[in-house]
Design an enzyme around this catalytic site. Structure first.
Site, PDB file in Angstrom:
ATOM      1  N   CYS A   1       0.842  -1.196   0.000  1.00  0.00           N
ATOM      2  CA  CYS A   1       0.000   0.000   0.000  1.00  0.00           C
ATOM      3  C   CYS A   1       0.875   1.244   0.000  1.00  0.00           C
ATOM      4  CB  CYS A   1      -0.876   0.030   1.240  1.00  0.00           C
ATOM      5  SG  CYS A   1      -1.967  -1.371   1.329  1.00  0.00           S
TER       6      CYS A   1
ATOM      7  N   TYR B   1      -5.102 -13.352  -4.674  1.00  0.00           N
ATOM      8  CA  TYR B   1      -4.730 -12.868  -3.330  1.00  0.00           C
ATOM      9  C   TYR B   1      -5.542 -13.594  -2.266  1.00  0.00           C
ATOM     10  CZ  TYR B   1      -3.774  -9.153   0.166  1.00  0.00           C
ATOM     11  OH  TYR B   1      -3.378  -8.431   1.266  1.00  0.00           O
TER      12      TYR B   1
ATOM     13  N   HIS C   1      -3.194 -11.764   4.360  1.00  0.00           N
ATOM     14  CA  HIS C   1      -3.370 -10.600   5.237  1.00  0.00           C
ATOM     15  C   HIS C   1      -4.753 -10.516   5.867  1.00  0.00           C
ATOM     16  CE1 HIS C   1      -0.001  -9.220   2.599  1.00  0.00           C
ATOM     17  NE2 HIS C   1       0.472  -8.805   3.747  1.00  0.00           N
TER      18      HIS C   1
ATOM     19  N   ASP D   1       3.171  -9.198   9.158  1.00  0.00           N
ATOM     20  CA  ASP D   1       3.928  -9.182   7.902  1.00  0.00           C
ATOM     21  C   ASP D   1       4.900  -8.001   7.901  1.00  0.00           C
ATOM     22  OD1 ASP D   1       4.494 -10.099   5.327  1.00  0.00           O
ATOM     23  OD2 ASP D   1       3.027  -8.788   4.398  1.00  0.00           O
TER      24      ASP D   1
END
Ligand code: ADP
Ligand code: SF4
Length: 691
Positions: free
Chosen positions: A30, A169, A172, A264
């Site tokens: 991000c 994906y 997360h 992470d």
């Protein structure tokens, strides 16, 4: 020339139909720019490609208007209108010989859909994450078919934008595919629930759809959480091994990550380089496909070990690529001591929750590549000869002196003490903050290579001396001091504080300690300082109470994803946390704290009170230099802020010196203004339409 022991890092890796130029892989991250600041975003990614990364990826990109994480600013590829901004990013990345990857997301249980105003979709009827009064709707067979079609369409658009690698994906905790995979959310009793094979069905289908859609024109990566770190309720080691036995050979690349984003990208305060290794080790052996993973890798030796030990094939990085977009090139050119190592502070992360373009403590050009034309390695040469005195070698002074030196100015950096680094040299001694010294180490190392910059330690200058030296320009970077009168956010006028020993962070940072054993820390600053001082004093055996007007300690660190860890640490150390209370007074061996809601006071007996409230600029030197033609005050001496802000201001000063002055009436940077729709596109509710 690079060292032969690093050769392995420059071997190409085949990822399905594509081949990387080396093993350096900028994983999706991000950046607070996304679809709102697309040119800035594209140029930033292009700089990473220029710095030698073999693969440069986007952040998560929403595939369809049924998934909307607003107000967070991520990527979008909802329809063809979004394709040009992706094509631009791909162009920037390709221009420098890297492969471009896109991380497609459908956000399921974490998308409150505040912008699109339709119910989120997920495996179960459950509230979405956070505190939004929004529930996801359990998807039926039709919804699943829709999702598969939307993902395919997004893949097709990604190909038309030119991406070389497309992500499925499942990581997360942020994607519908993972929400189906994990028992945490999946309570279904149809073909998509129950057994692992069923829960992995959507993952398999979307992987197969994606492979079918790309049809060899791009590589397919799968980013998957290999341990949700929530015990039996989530995917752990045994389940991920089963997942790999089911679909391990489908994608062209596996991207393994651990936990949610806060693990992470765990801060250096709570974990060292390579913290993920123990979870990822051994998984590569369960697939023939290449594997990428992260670990805040900044040491080339650690990277080599990851490859040689068979943990990873590609060295993944988000933060190290933010702190130093040129990390691969520096290793390749044998300049690894020039690497600007990430300090693990997570200021970069704050752009996401604060919905503003990314910034970085170590790399002030991050987010400014297009906006201000700043480059992480190069600076415009000076346009005229001039001498510059920089007073103070904290982060602002160090960055200013280094950047001015790179522009070719003759610079003297005068530092009062014998130590470079200012606040950083002191704060890096606090528990868990040792890696922050890299802010100083990098700049000190670079300054040593600049013959036109002289560093004068032990040189406390006064105004008369500065005037006597006759420099063309003077930058005052003398920092700030913590206030000792209670003034901060809650109290904007001094408090009467007597009867206890009064200390500020400056005392503790210079090794002064309270005489007595019972200490109250009043934190009205809310970043790391109050919490870390509580940790320091408690671990030294003092009885510590932390009082804060906010509901949680170190409240702002939610933005660096550390708040929960800080509070847990303090509680484990036996620190008493009194939240939602403001300091009211101190007298006779006690302080009084008032409830932030009721005003009701309670008394806390103590020997010392540590005030972590506000700071005052140390700008006295500037006052004596009014007669000098060119004096600027920079960093904390101008306005106390973060270390990142001080570094940035040092860079800004160096960038602007000798350039035509701006009158500040216009923004001194580029920005993208939203295109106004043509009048014809307006659709007023006409009386006819309503009748
Ligand atoms: P910033 O974060 O803005 O860089 P710091 O407080 O970290 O500020 O650093 C300020 C530095 O300036 C400290 O190292 C301090 O010793 C030095 N300093 C302060 N006053 C003087 C002075 N009069 N002459 C030289 N150095 C000074
Ligand atoms: Fe690393 Fe901090 Fe920069 Fe993020 S902001 S990349 S954690 S130095």
């Amino acid at each position: 020339m690079r060292e032969p022991r690093f050769d392995i890092l420059f071997e190409p890796v085949r990822i399905g139909p594509v081949r990387t130029r080396n093993r350096f892989f900028q994983v999706p991250h991000c950046n607070g720019m996304g679809h709102v600041h697309p040119t800035a975003h594209a140029v930033m990614r292009g700089v990473k490609a220029e710095g030698g990364w073999a693969v440069v990826c986007t952040e998560e990109v929403e595939i369809h208007h049924s998934t909307d994480v607003a107000p967070y600013i991520e990527g979008r590829i909802w329809d063809d209108a979004d394709v040009p901004m992706h094509a631009r990013l791909v162009e920037m990345v390709h221009e420098h010989g890297a492969l471009a990857g896109i991380e497609l997301v459908h956000s399921g249980m974490v998308a409150p859909n505040l912008y699109v105003r339709r119910p989120p979709l997920g495996p179960a009827n459950l509230p979405v994450s956070g505190t939004h009064p929004v529930q996801a709707r359990a998807m039926d067979a039709g919804d699943i078919a829709d999702l598969r079609r939307w993902h395919r369409q997004a893949v097709a658009r990604s190909l038309s934008a030119g991406y070389d690698l497309v992500y499925v994906y499942a990581a997360h905790g942020l994607s519908t595919v993972q929400h189906f995979l994990s028992r945490r959310y999946n309570d279904r009793d149809d073909a998509y629930g129950g057994s692992l094979e069923n829960r992995a069905r959507l993952l398999r289908e979307i992987l197969e759809d994606t492979l079918d859609e790309v049809d060899g024109r791009a590589a397919v990566a799968c980013r998957i959480c290999v341990d949700e770190l929530i015990g039996d309720n989530g995917v752990g080691r045994s389940e991920i091994e089963q997942v790999l036995s089911l679909v391990g050979e489908l994608p062209d690349l596996w991207d393994f990550m651990v936990g949610e984003w806060d693990f992470d990208s765990i801060t250096s305060r709570f974990a060292d380089e390579g913290a993920q290794e123990q979870y990822v080790r051994g998984l590569k052996q369960l697939t023939s496909k290449p594997v990428v993973g992260v670990g805040r890798f900044t040491s080339p030796d650690t990277m080599v070990r990851m490859v040689q030990d068979g943990v990873l094939d590609l060295v993944g990085a988000a933060r190290p690529s933010i702190a130093d977009p040129f990390l691969p090139r520096k290793i390749e050119e044998g300049r690894w001591e020039d690497i600007r190592e990430c300090i693990g502070c997570n200021i970069c992360v704050t752009g996401d929750p604060l919905m503003t373009p990314i910034r970085c403590t170590q790399n002030p050009s991050m987010g400014e590549e297009w906006r201000r034309g700043w480059h992480p390695e190069q600076m415009r040469p000076r346009t005229a000869d001039a001498t510059v005195l920089v007073v103070g070698a904290g982060p602002a002074g160090l960055e200013a002196a280094m950047s001015l030196g790179r522009r070719g100015y003759d610079v003297v950096l005068a530092e009062a003490t014998d130590v470079l680094g200012g606040r950083v040299s002191r704060e890096a001694r606090l528990p868990g903050l040792a890696a922050w010294i890299r802010v100083v180490d990098y700049r000190a190392g670079q300054l040593a290579k600049l013959p036109n910059v002289e560093v004068a330690r032990g040189s406390r200058l006064d105004a008369a001396e500065v005037l006597g030296y006759d420099f063309d320009h003077v930058a005052i970077a003398t920092g700030s001091r913590w206030r000792a009168d209670g003034v901060g956010r809650w109290h904007t006028h001094p408090l009467a504080l007597d009867g206890v020993e009064l200390l500020t962070p400056d005392h503790l940072l210079t090794r002064t300690r309270p005489a007595g054993g019972r200490v109250v820390i009043y934190d009205d600053d809310h970043y790391y300082m109050g919490g870390v001082l509580a940790e320091l004093l408690a671990s030294e055996g003092r009885e510590v109470t932390i009082v804060t007007p906010e509901p949680r300690v170190s409240e702002w660190t939610v933005n660096t994803m550390e708040q929960h860890r800080i509070q847990r640490k303090l509680l484990e150390l036996g620190v008493t946390v009194i939240a939602s209370h403001a300091l009211a007074s101190a007298e006779g061996g006690a302080v009084r704290a008032a409830c932030a809601f009721t005003g009701r006071e309670r008394e806390l007996a103590c020997d010392a009170l540590v005030l972590v409230t506000a700071r005052l600029p140390e700008d006295g030197l500037a006052a004596g230099l009014r007669d000098h033609p060119s004096v600027s005050v920079i960093g904390d001496a101008w306005s106390p802020g973060t270390i990142a802000a001080a570094v940035w201001d040092g860079r800004r000063y160096a960038e602007e010196l000798g350039e035509p002055p701006t009158d500040d009436d216009e923004p001194p940077f580029h920005r993208e203004v939203v295109a106004l729709a043509p009048r014809e596109a307006q659709r007023p509710a006409s009386p006819a339409a309503l009748s």
